[in-house]
Design a protein around this motif. Structure first.
Motif, PDB file in Angstrom:
ATOM      1  N   VAL A   1      34.143  56.665  87.925  1.00  0.00           N
ATOM      2  CA  VAL A   1      34.865  57.265  89.047  1.00  0.00           C
ATOM      3  C   VAL A   1      34.998  58.771  88.841  1.00  0.00           C
ATOM      4  CG1 VAL A   1      37.066  57.315  90.279  1.00  0.00           C
ATOM      5  CG2 VAL A   1      36.098  55.135  89.574  1.00  0.00           C
TER       6      VAL A   1
ATOM      7  N   ASN B   1      38.558  55.335  84.412  1.00  0.00           N
ATOM      8  CA  ASN B   1      37.177  54.886  84.513  1.00  0.00           C
ATOM      9  C   ASN B   1      36.262  56.111  84.565  1.00  0.00           C
ATOM     10  OD1 ASN B   1      34.775  53.663  85.043  1.00  0.00           O
ATOM     11  ND2 ASN B   1      35.543  52.367  86.689  1.00  0.00           N
TER      12      ASN B   1
ATOM     13  N   SER C   1      48.512  50.676  89.892  1.00  0.00           N
ATOM     14  CA  SER C   1      47.677  50.150  88.798  1.00  0.00           C
ATOM     15  C   SER C   1      46.190  50.396  89.099  1.00  0.00           C
ATOM     16  CB  SER C   1      47.951  48.665  88.560  1.00  0.00           C
ATOM     17  OG  SER C   1      47.521  47.903  89.659  1.00  0.00           O
ATOM     18  N   PHE C   2      45.780  50.278  90.375  1.00  0.00           N
ATOM     19  CA  PHE C   2      44.399  50.574  90.744  1.00  0.00           C
ATOM     20  C   PHE C   2      44.081  52.042  90.493  1.00  0.00           C
ATOM     21  CE2 PHE C   2      41.269  51.989  93.906  1.00  0.00           C
ATOM     22  CZ  PHE C   2      40.191  51.208  93.515  1.00  0.00           C
ATOM     23  N   GLY C   3      45.011  52.916  90.838  1.00  0.00           N
ATOM     24  CA  GLY C   3      44.835  54.350  90.607  1.00  0.00           C
ATOM     25  C   GLY C   3      44.738  54.675  89.131  1.00  0.00           C
TER      26      GLY C   3
ATOM     27  N   ARG D   1      43.664  52.623  86.710  1.00  0.00           N
ATOM     28  CA  ARG D   1      42.370  52.128  86.223  1.00  0.00           C
ATOM     29  C   ARG D   1      41.241  53.052  86.675  1.00  0.00           C
ATOM     30  NH1 ARG D   1      41.697  46.804  88.603  1.00  0.00           N
ATOM     31  NH2 ARG D   1      43.737  47.060  89.544  1.00  0.00           N
ATOM     32  N   ALA D   2      41.318  53.580  87.916  1.00  0.00           N
ATOM     33  CA  ALA D   2      40.291  54.474  88.427  1.00  0.00           C
ATOM     34  C   ALA D   2      40.306  55.802  87.670  1.00  0.00           C
ATOM     35  CB  ALA D   2      40.487  54.721  89.915  1.00  0.00           C
TER      36      ALA D   2
ATOM     37  N   ASN E   1      52.886  48.641  93.495  1.00  0.00           N
ATOM     38  CA  ASN E   1      52.522  48.440  92.087  1.00  0.00           C
ATOM     39  C   ASN E   1      51.016  48.228  91.941  1.00  0.00           C
ATOM     40  OD1 ASN E   1      55.063  48.763  91.061  1.00  0.00           O
ATOM     41  ND2 ASN E   1      55.597  46.593  91.178  1.00  0.00           N
ATOM     42  N   LYS E   2      50.419  47.452  92.866  1.00  0.00           N
ATOM     43  CA  LYS E   2      48.980  47.221  92.801  1.00  0.00           C
ATOM     44  C   LYS E   2      48.215  48.521  93.045  1.00  0.00           C
ATOM     45  CE  LYS E   2      48.772  42.373  94.121  1.00  0.00           C
ATOM     46  NZ  LYS E   2      48.231  41.404  95.062  1.00  0.00           N
ATOM     47  N   LEU E   3      48.708  49.316  93.966  1.00  0.00           N
ATOM     48  CA  LEU E   3      48.065  50.594  94.279  1.00  0.00           C
ATOM     49  C   LEU E   3      48.130  51.539  93.077  1.00  0.00           C
ATOM     50  CD1 LEU E   3      46.645  52.181  96.534  1.00  0.00           C
ATOM     51  CD2 LEU E   3      48.876  53.029  97.224  1.00  0.00           C
TER      52      LEU E   3
END
Length: 114
Positions: A20, A17, A9-11, A13-14, A5-7
């Motif tokens: 990026v 952005n 969500s990071f993807g 957001r990236a 889930n963290k991975l």
């Protein structure tokens, strides 16, 4: 599961952005520019090699022409090993004399004896 889930969500957001995305596009631009420069250098090298080969081929053709003319002039003399008419027949510059045609036919028949 938590790491996945963290991975994700990071993807997400990236992907949203702009920095990026811009860095990715600039990186792709530089990679394509480097590839294009390499291809251009290869093309220039091949064109130079082509010009060199064309020059070499012309020189070779001229040398062969000179040798052929020298051979004809030597064959035109009285002490020639091979007569001029025979050389012209070999090079296809005159009609083949019947004697040569007969020799070719006889040698071809000898090869196919059953």
């Amino acid at each position: 599961m938590e790491a996945a889930n963290k991975l994700v969500s990071f993807g997400m957001r990236a992907a949203n952005n702009n920095t990026v995305i811009s860095v990715g596009l600039v990186g792709a631009f530089f990679a394509l520019s480097a590839r294009s420069m390499h291809q251009q250098n290869t093309i220039e090298a091949l064109e130079a090699e082509k010009a060199s080969l064309i020059k070499s081929n012309k020189a070779t053709k001229q040398t062969m022409w000179d040798w052929k003319q020298q051979l004809y002039s030597e064959a035109d003399s009285d002490s020639a090993l091979v007569p001029l008419s025979r050389l012209r027949a070999i090079y296809g510059e005159s009609p083949t004399p019947p004697k040569i045609a007969e020799e070719v036919t006889e040698s071809a028949r000898a090869k196919f004896v059953v």
